[in-house]
Write a protein that holds these residues in place. Sequence first.
Motif, mmCIF file in Angstrom:
data_model
loop_
_atom_site.group_PDB
_atom_site.id
_atom_site.type_symbol
_atom_site.label_atom_id
_atom_site.label_comp_id
_atom_site.label_asym_id
_atom_site.label_seq_id
_atom_site.Cartn_x
_atom_site.Cartn_y
_atom_site.Cartn_z
ATOM 1 N N THR A 65 0.832 -1.204 0.000
ATOM 2 C CA THR A 65 0.000 0.000 0.000
ATOM 3 C C THR A 65 0.868 1.256 0.000
ATOM 4 O O THR A 65 0.357 2.355 0.176
ATOM 5 C CB THR A 65 -0.910 0.016 1.235
ATOM 6 N N LEU A 66 2.163 1.077 -0.196
ATOM 7 C CA LEU A 66 3.082 2.212 -0.181
ATOM 8 C C LEU A 66 3.047 2.937 -1.518
ATOM 9 O O LEU A 66 3.234 2.344 -2.573
ATOM 10 C CB LEU A 66 4.509 1.729 0.101
ATOM 11 N N THR A 67 2.812 4.242 -1.466
ATOM 12 C CA THR A 67 2.923 5.091 -2.647
ATOM 13 C C THR A 67 3.818 6.275 -2.288
ATOM 14 O O THR A 67 3.949 6.643 -1.122
ATOM 15 C CB THR A 67 1.551 5.608 -3.117
ATOM 16 N N PHE A 68 4.445 6.845 -3.301
ATOM 17 C CA PHE A 68 5.340 7.974 -3.094
ATOM 18 C C PHE A 68 4.706 9.249 -3.638
ATOM 19 O O PHE A 68 4.015 9.209 -4.654
ATOM 20 C CB PHE A 68 6.676 7.712 -3.795
ATOM 21 N N PRO A 69 4.963 10.400 -2.999
ATOM 22 C CA PRO A 69 5.719 10.544 -1.750
ATOM 23 C C PRO A 69 4.915 10.067 -0.552
ATOM 24 O O PRO A 69 3.689 10.151 -0.550
ATOM 25 C CB PRO A 69 5.984 12.045 -1.679
ATOM 26 N N ARG A 70 5.630 9.594 0.453
ATOM 27 C CA ARG A 70 5.006 9.131 1.685
ATOM 28 C C ARG A 70 5.721 9.749 2.885
ATOM 29 O O ARG A 70 6.956 9.811 2.918
ATOM 30 C CB ARG A 70 5.086 7.605 1.779
ATOM 31 N N ILE A 71 4.956 10.222 3.838
ATOM 32 C CA ILE A 71 5.503 10.687 5.114
ATOM 33 C C ILE A 71 5.524 9.491 6.060
ATOM 34 O O ILE A 71 4.484 8.922 6.370
ATOM 35 C CB ILE A 71 4.663 11.828 5.715
ATOM 36 N N GLN A 72 6.733 9.082 6.479
ATOM 37 C CA GLN A 72 6.850 7.966 7.408
ATOM 38 C C GLN A 72 6.660 8.453 8.847
ATOM 39 O O GLN A 72 6.339 9.599 9.092
ATOM 40 C CB GLN A 72 8.216 7.300 7.241
ATOM 41 N N GLY A 73 6.883 7.547 9.802
ATOM 42 C CA GLY A 73 6.807 7.908 11.207
ATOM 43 C C GLY A 73 5.598 7.310 11.890
ATOM 44 O O GLY A 73 4.459 7.723 11.646
ATOM 45 N N ALA A 74 5.831 6.313 12.755
ATOM 46 C CA ALA A 74 4.735 5.581 13.394
ATOM 47 C C ALA A 74 4.449 6.025 14.822
ATOM 48 O O ALA A 74 3.361 5.764 15.332
ATOM 49 C CB ALA A 74 5.045 4.075 13.388
ATOM 50 N N ASP A 75 5.392 6.673 15.485
ATOM 51 C CA ASP A 75 5.277 6.911 16.927
ATOM 52 C C ASP A 75 4.879 8.342 17.246
ATOM 53 O O ASP A 75 5.602 9.089 17.903
ATOM 54 C CB ASP A 75 6.610 6.600 17.609
ATOM 55 N N HIS A 127 3.106 4.011 6.157
ATOM 56 C CA HIS A 127 3.216 3.075 5.033
ATOM 57 C C HIS A 127 1.959 3.124 4.174
ATOM 58 O O HIS A 127 2.002 3.532 3.021
ATOM 59 C CB HIS A 127 3.455 1.656 5.543
ATOM 60 N N GLY A 128 0.821 2.763 4.748
ATOM 61 C CA GLY A 128 -0.438 2.783 4.002
ATOM 62 C C GLY A 128 -1.085 4.150 3.954
ATOM 63 O O GLY A 128 -1.952 4.408 3.123
ATOM 64 N N ARG A 129 -0.691 5.031 4.861
ATOM 65 C CA ARG A 129 -1.094 6.440 4.853
ATOM 66 C C ARG A 129 0.002 7.208 5.577
ATOM 67 O O ARG A 129 0.887 6.615 6.187
ATOM 68 C CB ARG A 129 -2.466 6.649 5.502
ATOM 69 N N ASP A 130 -0.065 8.539 5.498
ATOM 70 C CA ASP A 130 1.030 9.346 6.028
ATOM 71 C C ASP A 130 1.143 9.235 7.543
ATOM 72 O O ASP A 130 0.147 9.113 8.268
ATOM 73 C CB ASP A 130 0.854 10.809 5.630
ATOM 74 N N GLY A 131 2.411 9.315 8.002
ATOM 75 C CA GLY A 131 2.733 9.216 9.408
ATOM 76 C C GLY A 131 3.125 10.545 10.018
ATOM 77 O O GLY A 131 2.710 11.613 9.558
ATOM 78 N N GLY A 132 3.980 10.479 11.050
ATOM 79 C CA GLY A 132 4.204 11.610 11.921
ATOM 80 C C GLY A 132 5.490 12.384 11.759
ATOM 81 O O GLY A 132 5.791 13.241 12.598
ATOM 82 N N TYR A 133 6.277 12.143 10.696
ATOM 83 C CA TYR A 133 7.468 12.968 10.471
ATOM 84 C C TYR A 133 7.040 14.252 9.764
ATOM 85 O O TYR A 133 7.421 14.529 8.629
ATOM 86 C CB TYR A 133 8.502 12.222 9.640
ATOM 87 N N ALA A 134 6.217 15.006 10.462
ATOM 88 C CA ALA A 134 5.598 16.198 9.889
ATOM 89 C C ALA A 134 5.075 17.070 11.024
ATOM 90 O O ALA A 134 5.079 16.664 12.191
ATOM 91 C CB ALA A 134 4.446 15.796 8.964
ATOM 92 N N GLU A 135 4.613 18.253 10.683
ATOM 93 C CA GLU A 135 4.047 19.130 11.709
ATOM 94 C C GLU A 135 2.622 18.741 12.068
ATOM 95 O O GLU A 135 2.169 19.011 13.195
ATOM 96 C CB GLU A 135 4.100 20.577 11.221
ATOM 97 N N TYR A 136 1.909 18.097 11.132
ATOM 98 C CA TYR A 136 0.538 17.677 11.392
ATOM 99 C C TYR A 136 0.298 16.301 10.787
ATOM 100 O O TYR A 136 0.902 15.935 9.777
ATOM 101 C CB TYR A 136 -0.471 18.673 10.800
ATOM 102 N N GLN A 137 -0.611 15.538 11.403
ATOM 103 C CA GLN A 137 -0.977 14.227 10.899
ATOM 104 C C GLN A 137 -2.460 13.996 11.168
ATOM 105 O O GLN A 137 -2.946 14.208 12.288
ATOM 106 C CB GLN A 137 -0.155 13.130 11.577
#
Length: 370
Positions: free
Chosen positions: A77-87, A132-142
């Motif tokens: 389900t990974l597409t680019f660009p993707r924002i990673q970060g699970a925690d 992976h399947g949707r954007d994660g938390g290496y960002a200012e908002y999620q």
Amino acid sequence: MTAVPEVMKAVQLVGHGGLDQLLYRDDVPTPEPAPGEVLVDVHACGMNNTDVWVREGAYGTETDAAEVSTWRRGRSTLTFPRIQGADTVGVIAAVGEGVPAERVGQRVMVDFSIYHRPEGDDSLADIDYMGHGRDGGYAEYQAVPAENAYEITADITDAELATFCCAYLTAEQMLVRARLAAGERVLVTGASGGVGSAIVQLARVRGAVPYAVTSAGKEAALREIGAQDVVLRDVDDLVAEVERVAGGPVDVVADLVAGPMFNDLLRVLRPEGRYTTAGAIGGPVVQLDLRTMYLKQLELHGSSQGTRTAFRRLVRYIAGGEVRPLLDRTFRLSEFHDAQRAFMSKSYVGKLVVVPDRHWEQVGAHHAAP
């Protein structure tokens, strides 16, 4: 609450490969929460091995271990660009339709799992995860489903709270699958990492006795969090050393390393012992003598992520102070390449956490390396 901007800063993974595939941008559209979702103002996000392996495409296929492939074999389900970060840890900044407005302002930890099955169905056969399947938390908002955002009032910092989610949920599920019980002895490989150090603590929560396999210089830190004793991974005879410190074979092996160590890990198990794994940082392709497996009546368990039930237990452990954070240090989100280099060095105990630059002074600065 501060008004939500139209664009945000984020680290985007734009393809498989090296660190050059991770781009820090300041013009990424800020997500809007869909019905049933909340928008989290991200304060901190922990780093995990999965981030690196997905970037590298290091998961292989069932027919070619070296083929570039991502986390969900054959059904990515990974597409680019993707924002990673699970925690992800942060504060709810906005809510979507159907979510009570009273949730705005809550401090939350995000359950990163994407569950494709209804509440009450704990099968993990088709699970996915944020980053992976949707954007994660290496960002200012999620943006995340409201049910995945758990309010946390424990008296620990945001950066410390961001050490728990992926590592401790993975660890908890591994021990669930292995049915680790009070009084049993468990050998933990990769014990200084996020998942390994979580297993040590969670084994103690169960009343079990953990023994840690690690590299020199990390012994004291592991004993401090609950390891009964420590075995150095480069010892001449791993089996003999484990049996010496543990007083004989162990009941469970919780393995995150594999590689050349794999056969010895089966040898240190008692008859009817259980082996559980959620990682293979020492090498994913191993030699298995099936005679060892069937003559000793062994169980081998693969495990990844965890269930809603396991996550809620983790939240209770945190609230009750039964587990404690192991935060090595923090990095600014804009220093993400440096953070991932430090992460891959494995020269630390516990977790590394990234903090959006706008929250650095309040959240990250006092946990940074001197």
